[in-house]
Design an enzyme around this catalytic site. Structure first.
Site, PDB file in Angstrom:
ATOM      1  N   ARG A  31       1.177 -17.564   6.149  1.00  0.00           N
ATOM      2  CA  ARG A  31       2.627 -17.438   5.937  1.00  0.00           C
ATOM      3  C   ARG A  31       3.346 -18.753   6.223  1.00  0.00           C
ATOM      4  O   ARG A  31       4.512 -18.764   6.598  1.00  0.00           O
ATOM      5  CB  ARG A  31       3.208 -16.341   6.824  1.00  0.00           C
ATOM      6  CG  ARG A  31       2.618 -15.008   6.503  1.00  0.00           C
ATOM      7  CD  ARG A  31       3.471 -13.821   6.861  1.00  0.00           C
ATOM      8  NE  ARG A  31       2.694 -12.650   6.517  1.00  0.00           N
ATOM      9  CZ  ARG A  31       2.101 -11.861   7.407  1.00  0.00           C
ATOM     10  NH1 ARG A  31       2.250 -12.067   8.691  1.00  0.00           N
ATOM     11  NH2 ARG A  31       1.370 -10.852   6.998  1.00  0.00           N
ATOM     12  N   CYS A  67      -2.127 -21.228   8.503  1.00  0.00           N
ATOM     13  CA  CYS A  67      -1.337 -19.992   8.444  1.00  0.00           C
ATOM     14  C   CYS A  67      -1.044 -19.561   7.011  1.00  0.00           C
ATOM     15  O   CYS A  67      -0.527 -20.323   6.208  1.00  0.00           O
ATOM     16  CB  CYS A  67      -0.025 -20.168   9.181  1.00  0.00           C
ATOM     17  SG  CYS A  67       1.040 -18.715   8.995  1.00  0.00           S
ATOM     18  N   TYR A  88       0.850  -1.190   0.000  1.00  0.00           N
ATOM     19  CA  TYR A  88       0.000   0.000   0.000  1.00  0.00           C
ATOM     20  C   TYR A  88       0.884   1.238   0.000  1.00  0.00           C
ATOM     21  O   TYR A  88       2.012   1.201   0.493  1.00  0.00           O
ATOM     22  CB  TYR A  88      -0.899  -0.022   1.237  1.00  0.00           C
ATOM     23  CG  TYR A  88      -1.801  -1.227   1.309  1.00  0.00           C
ATOM     24  CD1 TYR A  88      -2.905  -1.344   0.461  1.00  0.00           C
ATOM     25  CD2 TYR A  88      -1.560  -2.264   2.212  1.00  0.00           C
ATOM     26  CE1 TYR A  88      -3.732  -2.448   0.523  1.00  0.00           C
ATOM     27  CE2 TYR A  88      -2.391  -3.372   2.278  1.00  0.00           C
ATOM     28  CZ  TYR A  88      -3.480  -3.459   1.439  1.00  0.00           C
ATOM     29  OH  TYR A  88      -4.296  -4.555   1.499  1.00  0.00           O
ATOM     30  N   ASP A  98      -8.224 -11.165   0.896  1.00  0.00           N
ATOM     31  CA  ASP A  98      -6.934 -10.707   0.398  1.00  0.00           C
ATOM     32  C   ASP A  98      -6.860 -11.206  -1.042  1.00  0.00           C
ATOM     33  O   ASP A  98      -6.832 -12.426  -1.260  1.00  0.00           O
ATOM     34  CB  ASP A  98      -5.804 -11.278   1.272  1.00  0.00           C
ATOM     35  CG  ASP A  98      -4.784 -10.211   1.645  1.00  0.00           C
ATOM     36  OD1 ASP A  98      -4.278  -9.557   0.698  1.00  0.00           O
ATOM     37  OD2 ASP A  98      -4.517 -10.025   2.836  1.00  0.00           O
ATOM     38  N   CYS A 118       6.522 -18.508  15.901  1.00  0.00           N
ATOM     39  CA  CYS A 118       5.284 -18.219  16.618  1.00  0.00           C
ATOM     40  C   CYS A 118       5.215 -19.148  17.814  1.00  0.00           C
ATOM     41  O   CYS A 118       5.915 -20.155  17.863  1.00  0.00           O
ATOM     42  CB  CYS A 118       4.070 -18.456  15.736  1.00  0.00           C
ATOM     43  SG  CYS A 118       4.116 -17.485  14.224  1.00  0.00           S
TER      44      CYS A 118
HETATM   45  C1  LIG Z   1      -2.831  -6.014   6.014  1.00  0.00           C
HETATM   46  C2  LIG Z   1      -1.678  -5.370   5.490  1.00  0.00           C
HETATM   47  C3  LIG Z   1      -1.358  -4.057   5.866  1.00  0.00           C
HETATM   48  C4  LIG Z   1      -2.201  -3.251   6.824  1.00  0.00           C
HETATM   49  O1  LIG Z   1      -3.457  -2.984   6.266  1.00  0.00           O
HETATM   50  P1  LIG Z   1      -4.529  -2.110   7.063  1.00  0.00           P
HETATM   51  O2  LIG Z   1      -5.775  -2.199   6.229  1.00  0.00           O
HETATM   52  O3  LIG Z   1      -3.990  -0.734   7.161  1.00  0.00           O
HETATM   53  O4  LIG Z   1      -4.701  -2.739   8.397  1.00  0.00           O
HETATM   54  C5  LIG Z   1      -0.236  -3.487   5.309  1.00  0.00           C
HETATM   55  N1  LIG Z   1       0.531  -4.141   4.422  1.00  0.00           N
HETATM   56  C6  LIG Z   1       0.234  -5.404   4.040  1.00  0.00           C
HETATM   57  C7  LIG Z   1       1.100  -6.068   3.033  1.00  0.00           C
HETATM   58  C8  LIG Z   1      -0.873  -6.072   4.560  1.00  0.00           C
HETATM   59  O5  LIG Z   1      -1.148  -7.315   4.182  1.00  0.00           O
HETATM   60  S1  SF4 Z   2      -1.389 -17.235  11.565  1.00  0.00           S
HETATM   61 FE1  SF4 Z   2       0.722 -17.883  11.082  1.00  0.00          FE
HETATM   62  S2  SF4 Z   2       1.979 -16.102  11.560  1.00  0.00           S
HETATM   63 FE2  SF4 Z   2       0.015 -15.818  12.600  1.00  0.00          FE
HETATM   64  S3  SF4 Z   2       0.295 -16.701  14.646  1.00  0.00           S
HETATM   65 FE3  SF4 Z   2      -0.588 -18.302  13.367  1.00  0.00          FE
HETATM   66  S4  SF4 Z   2       1.189 -19.424  12.604  1.00  0.00           S
HETATM   67 FE4  SF4 Z   2       1.958 -17.470  13.357  1.00  0.00          FE
END
Ligand SMILES: *Cc1c(COP(=O)(O)O)cnc(C)c1O
Ligand code: SF4
Length: 394
Positions: free
Chosen positions: A158, A156, A137, A354, A149
């Site tokens: 990630r 998750c 952004y 997303d 974590c």
């Molecule tokens: C979620 C996210 C943010 C924060 O987004 P907000 O809508 O301001 O909470 C910023 N950068 C990335 C890459 C994100 O995934």
């Molecule tokens: S969603 Fe992924 S990054 Fe977030 S707390 Fe759980 S394991 Fe960790």
């Protein structure tokens, strides 16, 4: 230190931590660790060191289903199982559909891949010029400061990068990220996340927060974490005292189910709120965990009671092996429909998807605008009744 076995039932509580008696389930779990004391139970480092990670340990706590047994045995190759004793004690060992269990105990469904699934569904790698920094952004960045974590959530987003010691970030990668933020004057908001930044020690965390705060054009800093939920012992008076030095600081906490809001979590959130740190929640919509309007509503009511403002509900990202957790967008829309107007506006977060491949957060709402024509809007309220709003003409 008194071994837990020698302590009388009615006085089973810790001297070091808040005066919250151990639950029967906690007493059962602590017995897995011979010689463990109540002071150990209160110690977040003990909790981290003693996360439940093996098939042998978890089988002592519950009778695994065949799906879980295969999941636990195979998970090491992918995202390891890791459950702090505190969080393991929230699992209902008699209920295979327990929401805490579904989020933390691997199932063999994780090894299946649906065609729409990806390793990096949010396209974070390609928006990342510097390792650990996602600049998607215009005015804000996501600063991924570690990979560890307390508990690895089975869905998750990630999972490509989280785990213990995958590729540890060191101070030189931090410096590159900080340098990038310094150079980009348009960045006014830094979101410190991971992994979970609160698995770092106070000193490292303070180094990161203070370095970010020192950058003159950064006006907003927040921490994204799940630790107040999975390991609330981490929220110590020392941590809070450190945070207070860096006000304003905001916190986004990952909460998924009302059962996560325990007396200990309430205590942790109270300390955070009393320190003047506003909290928002982030919730992932998960099949079988929180995909019912009444469960979400209950969660958000519980959060308001502990001064956490529901911020986002995320549609579960199409991460590899997530199909058993994902539900339809219609289910999410229906939940929103059952919140807006039906309960406190503060209890209504924004439901977002997303955009797969790197689109960022896109809000999805029930359709309240029935028609829009030449400045006449026909709107539907929460009861389904129609109202017309007319634009002014000049
Ligand atoms: C979620 C996210 C943010 C924060 O987004 P907000 O809508 O301001 O909470 C910023 N950068 C990335 C890459 C994100 O995934
Ligand atoms: S969603 Fe992924 S990054 Fe977030 S707390 Fe759980 S394991 Fe960790």
């Amino acid at each position: 230190m008194t071994p837990v076995d020698t302590i009388k039932e009615e006085t089973t509580q810790s001297a070091a931590g808040p005066n919250i008696p151990l639950s029967p389930q906690e007493k059962r779990v602590i017995k897995l660790f011979p010689g463990a004391t109540l002071a150990d139970w209160e110690d977040w480092r003990w909790q981290l060191r003693n996360r439940v990670r093996s098939f042998e340990q978890i089988s002592k706590l519950m009778k695994l289903t065949p799906q879980e047994e295969r999941g636990v045995k195979g998970a090491g190759d992918k995202l390891t199982m890791s459950i702090p004793p505190y969080f393991a004690a929230l699992i209902d060992d008699k209920d295979t559909g327990c929401p805490i269990r579904l989020q933390s105990v691997p199932q063999d469904h994780e090894f299946q891949t649906a065609p729409e699934e990806m390793l990096d569904p949010c396209g974070e790698e390609k928006s990342s010029e510097v390792h650990g920094l996602v600049h998607r952004y215009p005015d804000r960045v996501l600063f991924l400061v570690n990979e560890m974590c307390a508990m690895y959530c089975r869905y998750c987003t990630r999972s490509r990068m989280v785990g213990d010691g995958n590729h540890t970030l060191n101070t030189s990668t931090y410096d590159a990220a900080l340098e990038y933020i310094r150079k980009h004057k348009e960045i006014r908001d830094v979101l410190i996340s991971g992994g979970d930044p609160l698995t770092l020690g106070d000193r490292m965390l303070e180094y990161l927060i203070s370095s970010v705060k020192k950058i003159p054009h950064v006006e907003f800093v927040r921490i994204g974490t799940r630790i107040p939920v999975t390991l609330p012992q981490r929220v110590t008076p020392e941590l809070i005292a450190m945070f207070k030095k860096y006000s304003p600081l905001w916190m986004s906490i990952h909460f998924n189910h009302p059962r996560e809001v325990t007396p200990r979590v309430k205590h942790a959130c109270n300390m955070i709120a009393d320190a003047g740190i506003p909290m928002g929640s982030q919730t992932v919509l998960l099949r079988g965990v929180n995909d019912k309007p009444e469960i979400m509503k209950k969660l958000f009511h519980e959060l308001l009671k502990i001064r956490v403002r529901p911020y986002y509900i995320y549609q579960c990202d199409p991460i590899v092996g997530s199909k058993h957790f994902r539900t339809t967008v219609e289910t999410g829309i229906n939940i929103m429909q059952n919140l807006r107007g039906h309960t406190t506006g503060y209890a209504v977060p924004t439901y977002v998807i997303d955009g797969p491949g790197g689109g960022g957060k896109i809000p999805v709402n029930p359709d309240y605008m029935v028609s829009k024509e030449k400045g006449r809007y026909v709107l539907r309220n929460f009861k389904g009744e129609l109202y017309t709003y007319v634009d002014p003409t000049y």
